[in-house]
Design a protein around this motif. Structure first.
Motif, short mmCIF file in Angstrom:
data_model
loop_
_atom_site.label_atom_id
_atom_site.label_comp_id
_atom_site.label_asym_id
_atom_site.label_seq_id
_atom_site.Cartn_x
_atom_site.Cartn_y
_atom_site.Cartn_z
N SER A 34 8.85 15.08 76.17
CA SER A 34 9.81 14.09 76.66
C SER A 34 11.01 14.84 77.20
CB SER A 34 10.20 13.14 75.52
OG SER A 34 11.07 12.14 75.97
N ASP A 35 11.42 14.55 78.44
CA ASP A 35 12.50 15.30 79.08
C ASP A 35 13.56 14.33 79.60
OD1 ASP A 35 14.18 16.96 80.51
OD2 ASP A 35 12.55 18.14 81.40
N ALA A 73 5.87 16.26 80.64
CA ALA A 73 6.72 15.43 79.77
C ALA A 73 6.94 14.07 80.40
CB ALA A 73 8.07 16.12 79.54
N ASP A 85 4.85 21.26 85.95
CA ASP A 85 3.85 20.97 84.92
C ASP A 85 2.89 22.15 84.80
OD1 ASP A 85 1.84 19.95 83.27
OD2 ASP A 85 2.06 17.93 84.08
N SER A 133 11.12 20.27 89.07
CA SER A 133 11.40 21.04 87.84
C SER A 133 11.01 20.34 86.55
CB SER A 133 12.89 21.44 87.77
OG SER A 133 13.27 22.18 88.91
N LEU A 134 10.34 19.21 86.62
CA LEU A 134 9.89 18.53 85.40
C LEU A 134 8.57 19.13 84.94
CD1 LEU A 134 10.33 16.05 83.45
CD2 LEU A 134 8.71 14.83 84.93
N ARG A 163 16.13 14.90 81.25
CA ARG A 163 16.74 15.31 82.52
C ARG A 163 16.14 14.58 83.72
NH1 ARG A 163 15.55 21.13 83.52
NH2 ARG A 163 13.49 20.40 82.87
N GLY A 185 15.20 12.76 74.24
CA GLY A 185 15.17 14.20 74.11
C GLY A 185 14.69 14.71 72.77
N SER A 210 9.60 7.60 72.71
CA SER A 210 9.95 8.48 73.82
C SER A 210 10.25 7.69 75.09
CB SER A 210 8.81 9.46 74.08
OG SER A 210 9.06 10.24 75.23
N SER A 249 9.20 11.60 81.92
CA SER A 249 10.46 11.76 82.64
C SER A 249 11.51 10.75 82.15
CB SER A 249 10.23 11.58 84.14
OG SER A 249 11.43 11.75 84.86
N HIS A 256 20.44 13.59 87.02
CA HIS A 256 19.01 13.64 86.75
C HIS A 256 18.30 14.49 87.81
CE1 HIS A 256 18.85 10.84 83.41
NE2 HIS A 256 19.68 10.05 84.07
#
Length: 269
Positions: free
Chosen positions: A244-245, A233, A172, A229-230, A247, A239, A108, A235, A206
């Motif tokens: 795991s994000d 995950a 979160d 907005s995370l 974005r 994906g 990840s 960062s 991002h």
């Protein structure tokens, strides 16, 4: 007439026996094939859970013993690093959480790929709760009221604590986002560092992050990155992996850059 009836019965029994034998062989072949498929699926699942992540270098299993018992770990050694070398090199400690294992976090975060092309840097954690408990030299409980934390931080002010980078998503739903700011403020108090004006960091498409640096003299002792907005995950992670994000900004690169900057800012460097 009786003889013909007996021969017909014998022929029918023979046909049934041969059909039964054929069906039994077919069932045996299907069972064996199914067993082989099941065994292959088990092997694949085991490799996905415990096998080495893709890329060069060595992925070595180990067990650490401590007061809490035995803990399994994996040690990644970048290519070209000789285990018999007398050269001292830094160590990254990656603490996974959220139902992951070491392999999942390595895939990840892609930290191994960065380590394979750069010098190793100090540790990072995949969960804020794990990071708080893992902080060496600051024996605080996992959940701490802000006022108490600041008081304890003030008592430890100007002790030799290493710089700290805190990354947290504002969306979160597992760990309260305010924990990140409280942790940064506790560490800032403990190191006698003062906050600078927040700034916004965004690269391409991002998610943006609000960055607050806490400095003492010319050295950044704490950096707080609150990523808009995370969720819960990694960062900028891969994906296809859970927690795991992609974005978000690349947390792995941010960790690496923060450590490299600290090496340059250290007194006497």
């Amino acid at each position: 007439m009786v003889r013909r009836t007996r021969r017909a019965a014998a022929n029918a029994a023979s046909i049934l026996a041969k059909a039964y034998e054929r069906n039994l062989k077919a069932m045996t072949r299907a069972t064996l094939a199914g067993g082989e498929r099941a065994a292959a699926q088990v092997r694949q699942a085991a490799e996905q859970a415990h096998g080495r992540p893709p890329g060069p270098g060595h992925w070595l299993p180990g067990v650490a013993l401590g007061a809490a018992g035995a803990r399994c770990y994996h040690h990644y050694r970048p290519p070209g690093l000789r285990p018999t070398s007398l050269e001292r090199v830094p160590l990254i400690v990656m603490l996974h959480g959220c139902g992951q294992n070491g392999r999942g976090l390595a895939i990840s975060s892609r930290m191994n790929r960065v380590a394979a092309h750069s010098a190793a840097v100090p540790g990072a954690a995949g969960s804020a709760g794990g990071a708080l408990r893992a902080m060496r030299g600051q024996q605080l409980p996992a959940v701490l009221p802000t006022a108490v934390g600041k008081a304890l931080g003030a008592a430890a002010q100007f002790t030799l604590l290493s710089p700290l980078l805190v990354l947290h998503g504002t969306a979160d739903q597992v760990v309260v986002p305010s924990n990140a700011r409280q942790l940064a403020e506790i560490r800032a108090t403990a190191t006698g560092s003062k906050p600078l004006a927040p700034r916004t960091l965004q690269r391409g498409r991002h998610l943006p992050a609000q960055i607050t640096d806490f400095r003492r003299a010319r050295r950044t002792m704490v950096r707080l990155a609150e990523i808009d907005s995370l969720g819960h995950a990694w960062s900028g992670g891969l994906g296809s992996q859970p927690f795991s994000d992609p974005r978000g900004p690349d947390a792995t690169r941010m960790i690496w850059a923060f450590a490299q900057r600290d090496f340059r800012e250290r007194p006497g460097s």
